[in-house]
Design an enzyme around this catalytic site. Structure first.
Site, mmCIF file in Angstrom:
data_model
loop_
_atom_site.group_PDB
_atom_site.id
_atom_site.type_symbol
_atom_site.label_atom_id
_atom_site.label_comp_id
_atom_site.label_asym_id
_atom_site.label_seq_id
_atom_site.Cartn_x
_atom_site.Cartn_y
_atom_site.Cartn_z
ATOM 1 C CE LYS A 150 -3.497 44.067 97.757
ATOM 2 N NZ LYS A 150 -3.134 43.057 96.762
ATOM 3 N NE ARG A 199 -2.850 41.412 89.287
ATOM 4 C CZ ARG A 199 -3.184 41.405 90.579
ATOM 5 N NH1 ARG A 199 -4.396 41.741 90.944
ATOM 6 N NH2 ARG A 199 -2.330 41.059 91.506
ATOM 7 C CG HIS A 249 -0.988 37.378 92.798
ATOM 8 N ND1 HIS A 249 -0.851 37.173 94.159
ATOM 9 C CD2 HIS A 249 -2.192 37.983 92.637
ATOM 10 C CE1 HIS A 249 -1.943 37.635 94.783
ATOM 11 N NE2 HIS A 249 -2.763 38.124 93.881
ATOM 12 N NE ARG A 277 2.759 38.414 96.767
ATOM 13 C CZ ARG A 277 3.042 37.464 95.865
ATOM 14 N NH1 ARG A 277 4.299 37.081 95.661
ATOM 15 N NH2 ARG A 277 2.082 36.922 95.153
ATOM 16 C CE1 TYR A 337 -33.649 60.778 98.886
ATOM 17 C CE2 TYR A 337 -31.864 59.443 99.738
ATOM 18 C CZ TYR A 337 -32.408 60.679 99.471
ATOM 19 O OH TYR A 337 -31.706 61.811 99.787
ATOM 20 C CB CYS A 385 -29.668 57.772 102.642
ATOM 21 S SG CYS A 385 -31.400 57.500 103.040
ATOM 22 C CG ASP A 388 -24.703 61.544 103.818
ATOM 23 O OD1 ASP A 388 -23.596 61.213 103.372
ATOM 24 O OD2 ASP A 388 -25.440 62.397 103.282
HETATM 25 C C1 PLP Z 1 -3.056 41.793 97.375
HETATM 26 C C2 PLP Z 1 -1.958 40.895 97.058
HETATM 27 C C3 PLP Z 1 -1.547 39.917 97.987
HETATM 28 C C4 PLP Z 1 -2.286 39.611 99.271
HETATM 29 O O1 PLP Z 1 -3.347 38.731 99.008
HETATM 30 P P1 PLP Z 1 -4.280 38.173 100.181
HETATM 31 O O2 PLP Z 1 -5.221 37.286 99.512
HETATM 32 O O3 PLP Z 1 -4.941 39.376 100.775
HETATM 33 O O4 PLP Z 1 -3.360 37.515 101.157
HETATM 34 C C5 PLP Z 1 -0.412 39.191 97.682
HETATM 35 N N1 PLP Z 1 0.256 39.392 96.523
HETATM 36 C C6 PLP Z 1 -0.136 40.291 95.600
HETATM 37 C C7 PLP Z 1 0.640 40.435 94.344
HETATM 38 C C8 PLP Z 1 -1.257 41.061 95.825
HETATM 39 O O5 PLP Z 1 -1.665 41.949 94.907
#
Ligand code: PLP
Length: 392
Positions: free
Chosen positions: A38, A136, A168, A227, A271, A318, A320
């Site tokens: 992602k 969530r 998660h 994951r 700045y 800044c 850029d």
């Molecule tokens: C982003 C995400 C992960 C990956 O998490 P890391 O800490 O980067 O390994 C795994 N599962 C879900 C649902 C996520 O949103």
């Protein structure tokens, strides 16, 4: 290879990606790997990273939304892709046509997606998403029996094809006893529901709970997929995890000096005049700023590396450009490469240093590198490809 216009760029080492995947594969101990790509592969460029992962034998990808999933398909990724966040139900035909799997996280959403799928005469592949303590999206899991009943009703919706189940962790990246107990509780709630659904004969091909921190510290015997996110990119899920897995960062960020000047004492820089020289100094301007993802909170605080030495940021960052103190680094001239993060000779500025100086985490720094910064990919120590989002 496209010429690199040497302003500000990142260098991404694909050999390290391969090495990191090997390390995580070993740690996953026979479980399948889902690569989380992602947010443009955490800023590393999903158009190159995902096909490279395919070559490394990865055939399951996780993304946050349908646009990212379609971008992987356009890059030629043919494996499984799970969308972890919401997709508007009316896109059910696209999900089916592109063979994308969708997280389903409450009955209301499941019914909408099912209705849209049936109206279009398609079936959408789904994974059930449980909220075991993240708060969530996800089916509530306080009452395992009630949750299992709700989930099996969802699995009977004919427009959906339930293939997996997941949840998660919210504090798996912290190693204090309270956090570890909380994580263990999340795992217990998850396992209890998975076991009930399995007993009912629900075909769950993919059972997954572990993010990077979970892979390292909380393996679950019930799971057959993990994951991997931040660890695949060679970074730690938190400072508690530094050194627990021998992965190495893929990405370094560089820029090239635009101009070096001498200033007398009493001269203000940038700045807001937040820096005023107390002695004569040599100042280098580099073409990187907050619009590239170099955070303004780093003003007067962070260092970059020039010729293997640290140069402090002078004054406000800044949009850029920003200025560096090179008074103690002899011979700096226009065109010299400065390392924003990464290594130069024996010196290193880890992403985590910039993250802690700006009050954030490594994830946000790498995801925040903007699209005007070209990504240069290396293999065998040599650049093999440049992706410049502004000059496609
Ligand atoms: C982003 C995400 C992960 C990956 O998490 P890391 O800490 O980067 O390994 C795994 N599962 C879900 C649902 C996520 O949103």
């Amino acid at each position: 290879m496209k010429d690199l216009l040497k302003r500000t760029w990142t260098e991404i080492d694909l050999d390290r990606l391969a090495a990191n995947v090997d390390i995580i594969r070993e740690r996953a101990n026979g479980r399948r790997l889902m690569a989380i790509v992602k947010a443009d592969a955490y800023g590393h460029g999903d158009g190159v990273i995902a096909p490279e992962l395919c070559r490394l034998g990865i055939s399951f990808f996780g993304v946050s939304n349908v646009e990212e999933a379609l971008s992987l398909r356009r890059a030629g990724v043919s494996g499984e892709i799970l969308i972890l966040g919401v997709t508007p139900p009316e896109l059910a035909p696209t999900l089916a046509e592109q063979q994308l799997s969708q997280a389903v996280f409450c009955t209301e959403y499941a019914r909408s997606l099912d209705a849209a799928a049936r109206a279009a005469g398609v079936r959408v592949k789904t994974h059930l998403k449980l909220d075991t303590g993240m708060g969530r999206i996800g089916f509530r899991t306080d009452d395992a029996a009630a949750a299992a009943e709700e989930l099996s009703a969802v699995s009977r919706l004919s427009g959906l094809k339930v293939e997996g189940i997941f949840s998660h962790f919210s504090v798996a990246d912290a190693l204090d006893p309270d956090s570890e107990a909380y994580t263990a509780g999340q795992q217990e709630r998850f396992d209890a529901i998975v076991l009930r659904l399995q007993k009912e004969g629900l075909p769950l091909s993919y059972i997954h709970l572990q993010n990077s921190a979970g892979i390292i510290r909380h393996p679950d015997p019930l799971c057959n997929l993990v994951r991997m996110g931040i660890s695949m990119y060679g970074l730690s899920p938190s400072r508690d995890f530094d050194g627990l897995l021998p992965v190495k960062p893929l990405m370094e960020m560089k820029t090239a000096v635009a101009m070096v000047k001498e200033i007398p004492a009493g001269c203000s820089v940038s700045y807001g005049r937040t820096f005023i020289s107390e002695r004569p100094m040599r100042v280098a301007t580099v073409p990187v700023g907050y619009a590239d993802g170099y955070r303004r909170a780093l003003s007067n605080r962070a260092d970059m590396l020039l010729h293997g030495k640290r140069a402090r940021v002078l004054g406000t960052v800044c949009m850029d450009q920003l200025m560096l103190d090179v008074s103690d680094i002899p011979g700096v001239k226009a065109g010299d490469v400065a390392t924003v993060f990464g290594s130069s000779q024996d010196a290193v500025i880890p992403v985590e240093e910039l993250a802690s100086l700006s009050g954030t985490i490594n994830y946000e720094i790498i995801c925040g590198i903007s699209r005007r910064v070209p990504r240069v990919y290396f293999r065998g120590g040599k650049p093999i490809e440049t992706v410049d989002y502004l000059l496609p």
